[in-house]
Design a protein around this motif. Structure first.
Motif, PDB file in Angstrom:
ATOM      1  N   PHE A 138       0.838  -1.190   0.000  1.00  7.66           N
ATOM      2  CA  PHE A 138       0.000   0.000   0.000  1.00  7.66           C
ATOM      3  C   PHE A 138       0.873   1.240   0.000  1.00  7.66           C
ATOM      4  O   PHE A 138       1.910   1.292   0.672  1.00  7.66           O
ATOM      5  CB  PHE A 138      -0.924   0.034   1.216  1.00  7.66           C
ATOM      6  CG  PHE A 138      -2.035  -0.966   1.172  1.00  7.66           C
ATOM      7  CD1 PHE A 138      -2.758  -1.191   0.005  1.00  7.66           C
ATOM      8  CD2 PHE A 138      -2.378  -1.679   2.293  1.00  7.66           C
ATOM      9  CE1 PHE A 138      -3.787  -2.106  -0.035  1.00  7.66           C
ATOM     10  CE2 PHE A 138      -3.418  -2.598   2.271  1.00  7.66           C
ATOM     11  CZ  PHE A 138      -4.119  -2.815   1.106  1.00  7.66           C
ATOM     12  N   GLU A 139       0.430   2.252  -0.741  1.00  5.11           N
ATOM     13  CA  GLU A 139       1.169   3.508  -0.762  1.00  5.11           C
ATOM     14  C   GLU A 139       1.109   4.172   0.606  1.00  5.11           C
ATOM     15  O   GLU A 139       0.258   3.862   1.428  1.00  5.11           O
ATOM     16  CB  GLU A 139       0.603   4.441  -1.834  1.00  5.11           C
ATOM     17  CG  GLU A 139      -0.823   4.869  -1.594  1.00  5.11           C
ATOM     18  CD  GLU A 139      -1.376   5.732  -2.713  1.00  5.11           C
ATOM     19  OE1 GLU A 139      -0.635   6.084  -3.636  1.00  5.11           O
ATOM     20  OE2 GLU A 139      -2.569   6.060  -2.636  1.00  5.11           O
ATOM     21  N   GLY A 140       2.061   5.065   0.847  1.00  2.72           N
ATOM     22  CA  GLY A 140       2.046   5.811   2.089  1.00  2.72           C
ATOM     23  C   GLY A 140       3.267   5.599   2.962  1.00  2.72           C
ATOM     24  O   GLY A 140       3.426   6.295   3.959  1.00  2.72           O
ATOM     25  N   ARG A 141       4.124   4.633   2.594  1.00  2.67           N
ATOM     26  CA  ARG A 141       5.349   4.451   3.381  1.00  2.67           C
ATOM     27  C   ARG A 141       6.310   5.591   3.078  1.00  2.67           C
ATOM     28  O   ARG A 141       6.376   6.083   1.951  1.00  2.67           O
ATOM     29  CB  ARG A 141       6.038   3.149   3.017  1.00  2.67           C
ATOM     30  CG  ARG A 141       5.578   1.793   3.545  1.00  2.67           C
ATOM     31  CD  ARG A 141       4.286   1.704   4.178  1.00  2.67           C
ATOM     32  NE  ARG A 141       3.933   0.398   4.710  1.00  2.67           N
ATOM     33  CZ  ARG A 141       3.058  -0.407   4.136  1.00  2.67           C
ATOM     34  NH1 ARG A 141       2.519  -0.121   2.983  1.00  2.67           N
ATOM     35  NH2 ARG A 141       2.705  -1.513   4.743  1.00  2.67           N
TER      36      ARG A 141
ATOM     37  N   GLN B  40      11.362   4.501   5.495  1.00  2.56           N
ATOM     38  CA  GLN B  40      10.862   3.143   5.686  1.00  2.56           C
ATOM     39  C   GLN B  40      11.242   2.248   4.509  1.00  2.56           C
ATOM     40  O   GLN B  40      11.655   1.105   4.699  1.00  2.56           O
ATOM     41  CB  GLN B  40       9.343   3.135   5.851  1.00  2.56           C
ATOM     42  CG  GLN B  40       8.858   3.684   7.168  1.00  2.56           C
ATOM     43  CD  GLN B  40       7.343   3.793   7.210  1.00  2.56           C
ATOM     44  OE1 GLN B  40       6.721   4.326   6.298  1.00  2.56           O
ATOM     45  NE2 GLN B  40       6.756   3.271   8.284  1.00  2.56           N
ATOM     46  N   LYS B  41      11.117   2.784   3.308  1.00  2.17           N
ATOM     47  CA  LYS B  41      11.473   1.998   2.119  1.00  2.17           C
ATOM     48  C   LYS B  41      12.962   1.688   2.095  1.00  2.17           C
ATOM     49  O   LYS B  41      13.371   0.574   1.754  1.00  2.17           O
ATOM     50  CB  LYS B  41      11.057   2.740   0.848  1.00  2.17           C
ATOM     51  CG  LYS B  41       9.559   2.795   0.660  1.00  2.17           C
ATOM     52  CD  LYS B  41       9.208   3.570  -0.603  1.00  2.17           C
ATOM     53  CE  LYS B  41       7.716   3.695  -0.786  1.00  2.17           C
ATOM     54  NZ  LYS B  41       7.363   4.408  -2.017  1.00  2.17           N
TER      55      LYS B  41
ATOM     56  N   ALA C 182      14.995   1.374   4.683  1.00  4.21           N
ATOM     57  CA  ALA C 182      15.259   0.349   5.703  1.00  4.21           C
ATOM     58  C   ALA C 182      14.768  -1.013   5.234  1.00  4.21           C
ATOM     59  O   ALA C 182      15.439  -2.037   5.452  1.00  4.21           O
ATOM     60  CB  ALA C 182      14.593   0.732   7.020  1.00  4.21           C
ATOM     61  N   PHE C 183      13.622  -1.044   4.577  1.00  4.96           N
ATOM     62  CA  PHE C 183      13.033  -2.291   4.089  1.00  4.96           C
ATOM     63  C   PHE C 183      13.927  -2.952   3.044  1.00  4.96           C
ATOM     64  O   PHE C 183      14.246  -4.134   3.146  1.00  4.96           O
ATOM     65  CB  PHE C 183      11.645  -1.983   3.523  1.00  4.96           C
ATOM     66  CG  PHE C 183      10.857  -3.182   3.104  1.00  4.96           C
ATOM     67  CD1 PHE C 183      10.616  -4.238   3.972  1.00  4.96           C
ATOM     68  CD2 PHE C 183      10.321  -3.247   1.829  1.00  4.96           C
ATOM     69  CE1 PHE C 183       9.866  -5.334   3.584  1.00  4.96           C
ATOM     70  CE2 PHE C 183       9.567  -4.336   1.429  1.00  4.96           C
ATOM     71  CZ  PHE C 183       9.341  -5.389   2.304  1.00  4.96           C
ATOM     72  N   VAL C 184      14.366  -2.180   2.025  1.00  6.34           N
ATOM     73  CA  VAL C 184      15.193  -2.780   0.983  1.00  6.34           C
ATOM     74  C   VAL C 184      16.575  -3.173   1.508  1.00  6.34           C
ATOM     75  O   VAL C 184      17.155  -4.160   1.055  1.00  6.34           O
ATOM     76  CB  VAL C 184      15.298  -1.892  -0.280  1.00  6.34           C
ATOM     77  CG1 VAL C 184      13.934  -1.687  -0.899  1.00  6.34           C
ATOM     78  CG2 VAL C 184      15.977  -0.575  -0.014  1.00  6.34           C
ATOM     79  N   GLU C 185      17.084  -2.437   2.474  1.00  8.06           N
ATOM     80  CA  GLU C 185      18.360  -2.820   3.083  1.00  8.06           C
ATOM     81  C   GLU C 185      18.222  -4.147   3.819  1.00  8.06           C
ATOM     82  O   GLU C 185      19.093  -5.024   3.724  1.00  8.06           O
ATOM     83  CB  GLU C 185      18.856  -1.730   4.028  1.00  8.06           C
ATOM     84  CG  GLU C 185      19.350  -0.496   3.312  1.00  8.06           C
ATOM     85  CD  GLU C 185      19.655   0.670   4.236  1.00  8.06           C
ATOM     86  OE1 GLU C 185      19.596   0.507   5.480  1.00  8.06           O
ATOM     87  OE2 GLU C 185      19.932   1.762   3.712  1.00  8.06           O
ATOM     88  N   ALA C 186      17.123  -4.333   4.552  1.00  2.00           N
ATOM     89  CA  ALA C 186      16.902  -5.580   5.294  1.00  2.00           C
ATOM     90  C   ALA C 186      16.709  -6.764   4.345  1.00  2.00           C
ATOM     91  O   ALA C 186      17.254  -7.851   4.582  1.00  2.00           O
ATOM     92  CB  ALA C 186      15.686  -5.436   6.212  1.00  2.00           C
ATOM     93  N   ILE C 187      15.958  -6.557   3.281  1.00  2.00           N
ATOM     94  CA  ILE C 187      15.749  -7.643   2.318  1.00  2.00           C
ATOM     95  C   ILE C 187      17.062  -8.006   1.637  1.00  2.00           C
ATOM     96  O   ILE C 187      17.383  -9.187   1.461  1.00  2.00           O
ATOM     97  CB  ILE C 187      14.699  -7.231   1.261  1.00  2.00           C
ATOM     98  CG1 ILE C 187      13.327  -7.131   1.914  1.00  2.00           C
ATOM     99  CG2 ILE C 187      14.664  -8.237   0.109  1.00  2.00           C
ATOM    100  CD1 ILE C 187      12.283  -6.486   1.033  1.00  2.00           C
ATOM    101  N   THR C 188      17.826  -7.003   1.263  1.00  2.00           N
ATOM    102  CA  THR C 188      19.121  -7.253   0.619  1.00  2.00           C
ATOM    103  C   THR C 188      20.052  -8.011   1.552  1.00  2.00           C
ATOM    104  O   THR C 188      20.678  -9.002   1.159  1.00  2.00           O
ATOM    105  CB  THR C 188      19.759  -5.923   0.163  1.00  2.00           C
ATOM    106  OG1 THR C 188      18.878  -5.288  -0.762  1.00  2.00           O
ATOM    107  CG2 THR C 188      21.108  -6.167  -0.491  1.00  2.00           C
TER     108      THR C 188
END
Length: 63
Positions: free
Chosen positions: A9-12, A16-17, A19-25
């Protein structure tokens, strides 16, 4: 070269994005033994009016 397409969902926030992509990577590198520069992540923001679960749009949901 793992590639992830993640719809959310939009709004992040940008923070936040990031941190999210760093954690997934990081998890991908640790789990699959690949270099960070080989991990691609595509984030797709989706409006709640364009997402439905159980036959009901999220814009019509109480959640």
């Amino acid at each position: 070269m793992p590639t992830f397409r993640i719809e959310l969902f939009e709004g992040r926030s940008l923070e936040q994005k990031r941190a999210f992509v760093e954690a997934i990577t990081r998890a991908t590198c640790e789990t699959l033994g690949v270099e960070a520069n080989s991990v691609d992540i595509i984030l797709a923001d989706v409006k709640r009016e364009n997402w439905a679960t159980g036959g009901r749009l999220w814009t019509d949901s109480d959640a």
